[in-house]
Design a protein around this motif. Structure first.
Motif, PDB file in Angstrom:
ATOM      1  N   PRO A 265       0.809  -1.225   0.000  1.00 32.75           N
ATOM      2  CA  PRO A 265       0.000   0.000   0.000  1.00 32.75           C
ATOM      3  C   PRO A 265       0.841   1.273   0.000  1.00 32.75           C
ATOM      4  O   PRO A 265       0.456   2.269  -0.625  1.00 32.75           O
ATOM      5  N   LEU A 266       1.982   1.243   0.676  1.00 30.39           N
ATOM      6  CA  LEU A 266       2.859   2.418   0.673  1.00 30.39           C
ATOM      7  C   LEU A 266       3.390   2.693  -0.730  1.00 30.39           C
ATOM      8  O   LEU A 266       3.428   3.841  -1.189  1.00 30.39           O
ATOM      9  N   LEU A 267       3.799   1.630  -1.421  1.00 30.72           N
ATOM     10  CA  LEU A 267       4.313   1.788  -2.776  1.00 30.72           C
ATOM     11  C   LEU A 267       3.241   2.371  -3.693  1.00 30.72           C
ATOM     12  O   LEU A 267       3.514   3.269  -4.503  1.00 30.72           O
ATOM     13  N   SER A 268       2.020   1.885  -3.545  1.00 36.28           N
ATOM     14  CA  SER A 268       0.913   2.396  -4.370  1.00 36.28           C
ATOM     15  C   SER A 268       0.626   3.861  -4.072  1.00 36.28           C
ATOM     16  O   SER A 268       0.263   4.633  -4.972  1.00 36.28           O
ATOM     17  N   ALA A 269       0.777   4.251  -2.796  1.00 40.58           N
ATOM     18  CA  ALA A 269       0.512   5.635  -2.422  1.00 40.58           C
ATOM     19  C   ALA A 269       1.549   6.598  -2.995  1.00 40.58           C
ATOM     20  O   ALA A 269       1.242   7.744  -3.319  1.00 40.58           O
ATOM     21  N   LEU A 270       2.774   6.121  -3.139  1.00 40.62           N
ATOM     22  CA  LEU A 270       3.853   6.986  -3.629  1.00 40.62           C
ATOM     23  C   LEU A 270       4.007   6.957  -5.141  1.00 40.62           C
ATOM     24  O   LEU A 270       4.494   7.927  -5.745  1.00 40.62           O
ATOM     25  N   ASN A 271       3.630   5.876  -5.765  1.00 43.63           N
ATOM     26  CA  ASN A 271       3.912   5.682  -7.183  1.00 43.63           C
ATOM     27  C   ASN A 271       2.679   5.972  -8.045  1.00 43.63           C
ATOM     28  O   ASN A 271       1.639   5.339  -7.859  1.00 43.63           O
ATOM     29  N   PRO A 272       2.747   6.918  -8.999  1.00 37.75           N
ATOM     30  CA  PRO A 272       3.910   7.741  -9.313  1.00 37.75           C
ATOM     31  C   PRO A 272       3.980   8.999  -8.437  1.00 37.75           C
ATOM     32  O   PRO A 272       2.943   9.551  -8.063  1.00 37.75           O
ATOM     33  N   THR A 273       5.188   9.423  -8.114  1.00 37.16           N
ATOM     34  CA  THR A 273       5.368  10.638  -7.329  1.00 37.16           C
ATOM     35  C   THR A 273       5.244  11.866  -8.247  1.00 37.16           C
ATOM     36  O   THR A 273       5.269  11.748  -9.477  1.00 37.16           O
ATOM     37  N   PRO A 274       5.150  13.061  -7.659  1.00 40.80           N
ATOM     38  CA  PRO A 274       5.113  14.278  -8.479  1.00 40.80           C
ATOM     39  C   PRO A 274       6.381  14.486  -9.305  1.00 40.80           C
ATOM     40  O   PRO A 274       6.389  15.279 -10.239  1.00 40.80           O
ATOM     41  N   ALA A 275       7.458  13.749  -8.977  1.00 42.81           N
ATOM     42  CA  ALA A 275       8.692  13.869  -9.756  1.00 42.81           C
ATOM     43  C   ALA A 275       8.524  13.327 -11.168  1.00 42.81           C
ATOM     44  O   ALA A 275       9.267  13.708 -12.075  1.00 42.81           O
ATOM     45  N   VAL A 276       7.520  12.451 -11.378  1.00 43.85           N
ATOM     46  CA  VAL A 276       7.294  11.897 -12.714  1.00 43.85           C
ATOM     47  C   VAL A 276       5.871  12.105 -13.207  1.00 43.85           C
ATOM     48  O   VAL A 276       5.562  11.787 -14.363  1.00 43.85           O
ATOM     49  N   ALA A 277       4.992  12.642 -12.360  1.00 40.50           N
ATOM     50  CA  ALA A 277       3.598  12.872 -12.766  1.00 40.50           C
ATOM     51  C   ALA A 277       3.222  14.341 -12.581  1.00 40.50           C
ATOM     52  O   ALA A 277       3.121  15.085 -13.552  1.00 40.50           O
ATOM     53  N   GLY A 278       3.048  14.774 -11.339  1.00 42.33           N
ATOM     54  CA  GLY A 278       2.694  16.161 -11.080  1.00 42.33           C
ATOM     55  C   GLY A 278       1.785  16.271  -9.873  1.00 42.33           C
ATOM     56  O   GLY A 278       1.560  15.302  -9.152  1.00 42.33           O
ATOM     57  N   VAL A 279       1.293  17.469  -9.640  1.00 40.70           N
ATOM     58  CA  VAL A 279       0.395  17.764  -8.510  1.00 40.70           C
ATOM     59  C   VAL A 279      -0.670  18.743  -8.979  1.00 40.70           C
ATOM     60  O   VAL A 279      -0.338  19.757  -9.613  1.00 40.70           O
ATOM     61  N   PRO A 280      -1.949  18.489  -8.656  1.00 41.10           N
ATOM     62  CA  PRO A 280      -2.504  17.288  -8.026  1.00 41.10           C
ATOM     63  C   PRO A 280      -2.279  16.070  -8.924  1.00 41.10           C
ATOM     64  O   PRO A 280      -2.420  16.163 -10.147  1.00 41.10           O
ATOM     65  N   ARG A 281      -1.953  14.939  -8.300  1.00 48.63           N
ATOM     66  CA  ARG A 281      -1.470  13.799  -9.077  1.00 48.63           C
ATOM     67  C   ARG A 281      -2.478  13.306 -10.103  1.00 48.63           C
ATOM     68  O   ARG A 281      -2.124  13.108 -11.277  1.00 48.63           O
ATOM     69  N   GLU A 282      -3.719  13.087  -9.693  1.00 47.89           N
ATOM     70  CA  GLU A 282      -4.697  12.523 -10.612  1.00 47.89           C
ATOM     71  C   GLU A 282      -4.983  13.460 -11.785  1.00 47.89           C
ATOM     72  O   GLU A 282      -5.110  13.031 -12.934  1.00 47.89           O
ATOM     73  N   LEU A 283      -5.087  14.749 -11.503  1.00 49.83           N
ATOM     74  CA  LEU A 283      -5.322  15.710 -12.581  1.00 49.83           C
ATOM     75  C   LEU A 283      -4.112  15.802 -13.504  1.00 49.83           C
ATOM     76  O   LEU A 283      -4.251  15.882 -14.732  1.00 49.83           O
ATOM     77  N   ALA A 284      -2.909  15.804 -12.911  1.00 45.52           N
ATOM     78  CA  ALA A 284      -1.693  15.865 -13.724  1.00 45.52           C
ATOM     79  C   ALA A 284      -1.579  14.638 -14.624  1.00 45.52           C
ATOM     80  O   ALA A 284      -1.202  14.749 -15.802  1.00 45.52           O
ATOM     81  N   MET A 285      -1.923  13.459 -14.099  1.00 44.19           N
ATOM     82  CA  MET A 285      -1.864  12.244 -14.911  1.00 44.19           C
ATOM     83  C   MET A 285      -2.880  12.292 -16.048  1.00 44.19           C
ATOM     84  O   MET A 285      -2.626  11.783 -17.149  1.00 44.19           O
TER      85      MET A 285
END
Length: 397
Positions: A265-285
Motif C-alpha cells: 500500500p505504501l508503494l501504491s501511495a507513492l507511485n507515481p510521485t510528483p517527480a514523474v507525474a505532477g500535482v494534483p497527481r490525478e489531474l496531472a496524470m
C-alpha cells in the motif's frame, strides 16, 4: 570509481534468455564501491505470465511495473535460476521459445512541434491552478549493440549510487535503465527510506539553484512526506543536497519514516510521485494522458528487487525499451529502441530550457547506441527497419 563489467557467464545467459523469451533480470544495486552484478531467471506460468509478489512472505525476485501501476499483478522475475542454471535449462530444452512480448517499440520520436503543443497545454494547466505536470518525450533509435553491453555501459558512465538493470518479461518486453531515484525501500519492518529527487540543472553548470527548481523540488518532498504521514508513520526529512546523474544534477532530499506499515500500500501511495507525474497527481496524470503522443509503458513506473526480505524499489528513469528489428538497407540485425526522458513544468517554465533539459537526460543512452551503430547511418533513421515478430531475435543470439 571502480567499475565491474558484466561477467561473461551472466551476459551469455542474458543473450540466451532474450533469444528464447525466458523471463530474466541482470541488475546491479546501488553501492558505494564496485557493485556486484546479479542474474535471476524463471519460467512463465501456463498462461504465459511472469508474476511476482512483494508481500512479507514473498520470495526473492526482480519486479517492474508500468507507469500508473494499473496492471492486475506485479510482473517480474523470480530468483529460481542463476545464470548457470538458466543456460543448463535452455540447453536441455531446445524446443521453440516461449511467447514474446505483446508490444513492439514505436518508430516515431516525439517531434518538437507536438511537444511544444503539449508543453503549452501543461503550462496552461499549472497557471490555472495545477502545481506541476511532468511532460516526457520518447526518442526512437536503432542499434546493433548487445543489450547486456548497454547495461554495462550505463553502469560505467553513471555513479555507483544508480540502480542499473536489464530485464525481459512477456508482459513488458525488454527493458534496461540506470536510475538515480529511490522510490521506497524497507530495510527493517519498522523503517522506510525514500527520497525527493526533482529540480534539474546541467552537470557542467555552476549556476545556483533558481526559484523554479526549488519550488519544483518542494512540491515533491511535501507530497512524499504527506503520503507517509497518512499511514501514521513518523517522518523525518533530511538535508537537501545536490545529486549528480550523468549530464545533469538534481536537488535531492533523503526522507525516512519509522512505524509499522505494509510495503504494498505504501508503494501504491507513492507511485507515481510528483517527480514523474505532477500535482494534483490525478489531474496531472489526466493531462499527461491527453497531451503526450507516446505511451510511457514502464517509463516512470517502479523497478527493483526483493532480496533477503528487504524490498528496494526505484523510479524507472534513464531507461529504454527495445524490440528486435532488421535494417533492410544494410541487412543488419539489432533492436529498435525507445528512450524516455521528462521534465517538470511549472508556472514559470520556459519551453527552450525544458526541451534542452530532456535532451541532456536522453543523451547518455543515445550516445551509447550511436557509438555502436558503426555503419555511418544516423541512429534516428528508422525508415528501413522491419520490426520482427514477438519472440524473434537477431540471428546471432
Amino acid at each position: 570509481m571502480t567499475f565491474v563489467p558484466v561477467p561473461k557467464l551472466k551476459a551469455e545467459a542474458a543473450r540466451a534468455c532474450i533469444s528464447r523469451c525466458v523471463p530474466f533480470a541482470l541488475y546491479r544495486l546501488p553501492s558505494r564501491g564496485a557493485g556486484e552484478w546479479r542474474f535471476v531467471a524463471s519460467l512463465p506460468d501456463a498462461e504465459g505470465r511472469s508474476a511476482v509478489s512483494l508481500d512479507e512472505d514473498g520470495a526473492d525476485c526482480f519486479f517492474i511495473s508500468r507507469y500508473g501501476a494499473d496492471e492486475p499483478y506485479m510482473a517480474g522475475v523470480r530468483a529460481d535460476m542463476d545464470a548457470r542454471a538458466a543456460l543448463r535449462y535452455l540447453k536441455e530444452n531446445p524446443e521453440p521459445g516461449f511467447a514474446g512480448a505483446c508490444e513492439k517499440a514505436g518508430r516515431r520520436s516525439t517531434n518538437y512541434a507536438a511537444w511544444l503543443s503539449a508543453f503549452n497545454n501543461c503550462l496552461e494547466f499549472v497557471r490555472l491552478g495545477g502545481r506541476k505536470v511532468v511532460l516526457s518525450r520518447m526518442a526512437a533509435a536503432f542499434s546493433c549493440m548487445e543489450p547486456s553491453d548497454i547495461a554495462e555501459a550505463l553502469a560505467s558512465m553513471n555513479p555507483p549510487g544508480h540502480f542499473t538493470y536489464l530485464c525481459f518479461t512477456p508482459e513488458n518486453g525488454l527493458w534496461y535503465g540506470s536510475t538515480p531515484e529511490l522510490l521506497l525501500e524497507q530495510p527493517k519492518p519498522d523503517r522506510l527510506n525514500t527520497m525527493a529527487l526533482a529540480g534539474t540543472l546541467p552537470a557542467s553548470s555552476d549556476e545556483p539553484w533558481d526559484k523554479k527548481n526549488k519550488a519544483e523540488h518542494a512540491v515533491v518532498a511535501d507530497f512524499i512526506c504527506a503520503a507517509l504521514s497518512s499511514f501514521g508513520l513518523e517522518v523525518r526529512r533530511g538535508r537537501t543536497r545536490t545529486l549528480a546523474s550523468g549530464a545533469v544534477r538534481h536537488l535531492c532530499t533523503p526522507i525516512s519514516a519509522t512505524g509499522e506499515a505494509q510495503f504494498g500500500p505504501l508503494l501504491s501511495a507513492l507511485n507515481p510521485t510528483p517527480a514523474v507525474a505532477g500535482v494534483p497527481r490525478e489531474l496531472a496524470m489526466a493531462v499527461i494522458d491527453a497531451v503526450e503522443t507516446h505511451q510511457r509503458r514502464c517509463y516512470a513506473g517502479a523497478v527493483g528487487v526483493r532480496l533477503g526480505g528487504c524490498v528496494h524499489a526505484y523510479v524507472n528513469l534513464r531507461c529504454g525499451f527495445a524490440s528486435p528489428a532488421l535494417d533492410r538497407s544494410t541487412l543488419r540485425e539489432g533492436f529498435l529502441h525507445n528512450i524516455y526522458g521528462g521534465g517538470g513544468i511549472m508556472p514559470d517554465s520556459d519551453s527552450e530550457t525544458e526541451w534542452d533539459e530532456v535532451d541532456r537526460k536522453l543523451a547518455p543512452i543515445l550516445s551509447i547506441l550511436d557509438a555502436a551503430r558503426g555503419d555511418g547511418k544516423d541512429i534516428f533513421d528508422v525508415s528501413d527497419l522491419e520490426l520482427l515478430d514477438p519472440g524473434d531475435t537477431p540471428s546471432r543470439f
